[in-house]
Scaffold this motif. Structure first.
Motif, PDB file in Angstrom:
ATOM      1  N   PHE A 195       0.824  -1.209   0.000  1.00  0.00           N
ATOM      2  CA  PHE A 195       0.000   0.000   0.000  1.00  0.00           C
ATOM      3  C   PHE A 195       0.861   1.262   0.000  1.00  0.00           C
ATOM      4  N   ASP A 196       1.915   1.259   0.786  1.00  0.00           N
ATOM      5  CA  ASP A 196       2.766   2.445   0.925  1.00  0.00           C
ATOM      6  C   ASP A 196       3.981   2.337   0.002  1.00  0.00           C
ATOM      7  N   GLN A 197       3.805   2.808  -1.221  1.00  0.00           N
ATOM      8  CA  GLN A 197       4.861   2.749  -2.232  1.00  0.00           C
ATOM      9  C   GLN A 197       5.423   4.139  -2.555  1.00  0.00           C
ATOM     10  N   ARG A 198       5.267   5.072  -1.617  1.00  0.00           N
ATOM     11  CA  ARG A 198       5.665   6.462  -1.883  1.00  0.00           C
ATOM     12  C   ARG A 198       7.141   6.590  -2.249  1.00  0.00           C
ATOM     13  N   PHE A 199       8.023   5.916  -1.512  1.00  0.00           N
ATOM     14  CA  PHE A 199       9.462   6.031  -1.763  1.00  0.00           C
ATOM     15  C   PHE A 199       9.862   5.371  -3.072  1.00  0.00           C
ATOM     16  N   LEU A 200       9.042   4.456  -3.532  1.00  0.00           N
ATOM     17  CA  LEU A 200       9.291   3.799  -4.817  1.00  0.00           C
ATOM     18  C   LEU A 200       8.809   4.681  -5.957  1.00  0.00           C
ATOM     19  N   CYS A 201       7.617   5.229  -5.796  1.00  0.00           N
ATOM     20  CA  CYS A 201       7.005   6.020  -6.867  1.00  0.00           C
ATOM     21  C   CYS A 201       7.688   7.368  -7.073  1.00  0.00           C
ATOM     22  N   ASP A 202       8.199   7.978  -5.998  1.00  0.00           N
ATOM     23  CA  ASP A 202       8.801   9.312  -6.148  1.00  0.00           C
ATOM     24  C   ASP A 202      10.292   9.267  -6.484  1.00  0.00           C
ATOM     25  N   GLY A 203      10.843   8.055  -6.670  1.00  0.00           N
ATOM     26  CA  GLY A 203      12.237   7.930  -7.081  1.00  0.00           C
ATOM     27  C   GLY A 203      13.245   7.922  -5.953  1.00  0.00           C
ATOM     28  N   THR A 204      12.774   7.976  -4.701  1.00  0.00           N
ATOM     29  CA  THR A 204      13.689   8.026  -3.563  1.00  0.00           C
ATOM     30  C   THR A 204      14.549   6.767  -3.477  1.00  0.00           C
ATOM     31  N   ILE A 205      13.947   5.621  -3.710  1.00  0.00           N
ATOM     32  CA  ILE A 205      14.702   4.370  -3.630  1.00  0.00           C
ATOM     33  C   ILE A 205      15.813   4.348  -4.678  1.00  0.00           C
ATOM     34  N   ASN A 206      15.519   4.793  -5.886  1.00  0.00           N
ATOM     35  CA  ASN A 206      16.555   4.852  -6.922  1.00  0.00           C
ATOM     36  C   ASN A 206      17.647   5.846  -6.555  1.00  0.00           C
ATOM     37  N   GLY A 218     -12.118   0.922   0.993  1.00  0.00           N
ATOM     38  CA  GLY A 218     -12.547   0.368  -0.288  1.00  0.00           C
ATOM     39  C   GLY A 218     -11.362  -0.158  -1.086  1.00  0.00           C
ATOM     40  N   HIS A 219     -10.246   0.557  -1.037  1.00  0.00           N
ATOM     41  CA  HIS A 219      -9.025   0.127  -1.722  1.00  0.00           C
ATOM     42  C   HIS A 219      -8.516  -1.179  -1.106  1.00  0.00           C
ATOM     43  N   HIS A 220      -8.569  -1.261   0.200  1.00  0.00           N
ATOM     44  CA  HIS A 220      -8.156  -2.477   0.917  1.00  0.00           C
ATOM     45  C   HIS A 220      -9.033  -3.652   0.487  1.00  0.00           C
ATOM     46  N   GLN A 221     -10.311  -3.387   0.303  1.00  0.00           N
ATOM     47  CA  GLN A 221     -11.247  -4.442  -0.100  1.00  0.00           C
ATOM     48  C   GLN A 221     -10.936  -4.950  -1.509  1.00  0.00           C
ATOM     49  N   GLU A 222     -10.491  -4.039  -2.380  1.00  0.00           N
ATOM     50  CA  GLU A 222     -10.116  -4.447  -3.737  1.00  0.00           C
ATOM     51  C   GLU A 222      -8.933  -5.405  -3.699  1.00  0.00           C
ATOM     52  N   LEU A 223      -7.990  -5.162  -2.783  1.00  0.00           N
ATOM     53  CA  LEU A 223      -6.866  -6.089  -2.632  1.00  0.00           C
ATOM     54  C   LEU A 223      -7.365  -7.448  -2.164  1.00  0.00           C
ATOM     55  N   GLN A 224      -8.288  -7.451  -1.226  1.00  0.00           N
ATOM     56  CA  GLN A 224      -8.836  -8.702  -0.724  1.00  0.00           C
ATOM     57  C   GLN A 224      -9.503  -9.497  -1.854  1.00  0.00           C
ATOM     58  N   LYS A 225     -10.208  -8.803  -2.725  1.00  0.00           N
ATOM     59  CA  LYS A 225     -10.863  -9.471  -3.859  1.00  0.00           C
ATOM     60  C   LYS A 225      -9.818 -10.079  -4.800  1.00  0.00           C
ATOM     61  N   LEU A 267      -6.809 -11.065  -4.014  1.00  0.00           N
ATOM     62  CA  LEU A 267      -6.192 -12.204  -3.346  1.00  0.00           C
ATOM     63  C   LEU A 267      -7.077 -13.438  -3.448  1.00  0.00           C
ATOM     64  N   ALA A 268      -8.372 -13.239  -3.289  1.00  0.00           N
ATOM     65  CA  ALA A 268      -9.308 -14.366  -3.394  1.00  0.00           C
ATOM     66  C   ALA A 268      -9.315 -14.926  -4.820  1.00  0.00           C
ATOM     67  N   LEU A 269      -9.208 -14.017  -5.798  1.00  0.00           N
ATOM     68  CA  LEU A 269      -9.240 -14.425  -7.201  1.00  0.00           C
ATOM     69  C   LEU A 269      -7.992 -15.200  -7.586  1.00  0.00           C
ATOM     70  N   THR A 270      -6.849 -14.835  -7.007  1.00  0.00           N
ATOM     71  CA  THR A 270      -5.570 -15.458  -7.361  1.00  0.00           C
ATOM     72  C   THR A 270      -5.125 -16.510  -6.348  1.00  0.00           C
ATOM     73  N   ASN A 271      -5.978 -16.775  -5.370  1.00  0.00           N
ATOM     74  CA  ASN A 271      -5.686 -17.799  -4.350  1.00  0.00           C
ATOM     75  C   ASN A 271      -4.376 -17.507  -3.619  1.00  0.00           C
ATOM     76  N   GLN A 272      -4.244 -16.266  -3.191  1.00  0.00           N
ATOM     77  CA  GLN A 272      -3.075 -15.852  -2.417  1.00  0.00           C
ATOM     78  C   GLN A 272      -3.507 -15.356  -1.046  1.00  0.00           C
ATOM     79  N   SER A 273      -2.526 -15.221  -0.182  1.00  0.00           N
ATOM     80  CA  SER A 273      -2.777 -14.577   1.106  1.00  0.00           C
ATOM     81  C   SER A 273      -2.161 -13.185   1.083  1.00  0.00           C
ATOM     82  N   ALA A 274      -2.596 -12.328   1.998  1.00  0.00           N
ATOM     83  CA  ALA A 274      -2.022 -10.992   2.106  1.00  0.00           C
ATOM     84  C   ALA A 274      -0.547 -11.078   2.470  1.00  0.00           C
ATOM     85  N   LEU A 275      -0.191 -12.080   3.255  1.00  0.00           N
ATOM     86  CA  LEU A 275       1.209 -12.284   3.611  1.00  0.00           C
ATOM     87  C   LEU A 275       2.031 -12.599   2.364  1.00  0.00           C
ATOM     88  N   ASP A 276       1.522 -13.498   1.532  1.00  0.00           N
ATOM     89  CA  ASP A 276       2.234 -13.879   0.302  1.00  0.00           C
ATOM     90  C   ASP A 276       2.506 -12.673  -0.584  1.00  0.00           C
TER      91      ASP A 276
END
Length: 250
Positions: free
Chosen positions: A122-133, A170-177, A179-188
């Protein structure tokens, strides 16, 4: 570990005696209101207390809990002292934990070679703004913390606290959907995301029990399913009040 984490240093000192299999990193807090006079001696006392608890003469790295103290005239005193630890081979490197990319404006990257940053699916700010690079190009090692966002990523959407925005729920719920569709867990998917970023040296995990640790290790060792997306940007969220625990209001 850190001095602020209760008796964690002392506990590690009891079980890691004469072990070459672990690299110990600890954190110290530097009081923002500390006077410049005597600060060097204070830091030395604080660090020696950590070494005594850890029952060692040296550690892999020492980190500052926050970068606030590097904005004023204390910065040169702190950096000189940290450099002296390297010269004495008490540490191999030093670093700092940051919360926002704006903090890089006053942190010398030629000195601080280890950064802890918040990073999760969920928190990809440092990736998206180029900080990690930017950090990678500067030869800085990056450790990802809060990779489960203090358990929020692993929670069920219906169990989220009321202080999160309705949009985030609502965004969190989309992730849950997904995960259910791809048979994954949130941990995975959390660990698949972290492993997809080659510039990350290490990821910090929180556990309450040995079974939790074993579960995380199993998930980490599991290859990513072939049908799972490699582009995790669709799950990024950008509202800081939802991402930054300092702004949460339980």
């Amino acid at each position: 570990t850190a001095q602020a984490y209760g008796d964690a240093e002392q506990t590690l000192g009891k079980i890691l005696i004469d072990s070459d299999h672990f690299k110990v990193i600890t954190k110290i807090k530097v009081p923002v209101n500390a006077k410049n006079q005597g600060l060097h001696a204070h830091l030395e006392t604080v660090f020696e207390a950590s070494l005594k608890k850890l029952k060692t003469r040296s550690i892999e790295a020492l980190m500052l809990h926050s970068s606030d103290v590097l904005q004023g005239d204390k910065a040169s005193i702190i950096i000189d002292w940290l450099d002296s630890l390297i010269a004495r081979k008490a540490i191999s490197r030093y670093g700092v934990s940051i919360y926002d990319s704006s903090e890089l404006s006053y942190i010398p990257l030629d000195k601080f070679k280890l950064f802890q940053i918040p990073l999760s699916i969920f928190d990809q700010r440092f990736l998206c703004d180029g900080t990690i690079n930017l950090l990678q190009d500067a030869g800085v090692s990056i450790h990802a913390r809060s990779i489960f966002m203090q358990g929020v990523v692993l929670a069920k959407s219906n169990d989220l606290p009321d202080f999160f925005t309705e949009e985030f729920c609502g965004h969190h719920q989309e992730l849950q959907k997904y995960l259910a569709l791809t048979n994954q867990s949130a941990l995975d998917i959390s660990l698949h995301f972290i492993k997809s970023i080659n510039s990350i040296e290490a990821a910090l995990i929180d556990i309450d029990s040995l079974p939790q640790l074993k579960q995380i290790c199993r998930s980490w060792a599991t290859p990513k399913p072939p049908l799972v997306v490699s582009d995790f940007s669709r799950f990024a969220w950008n509202v800081s009040s939802d991402l930054d625990p300092r702004q949460w209001n339980p």
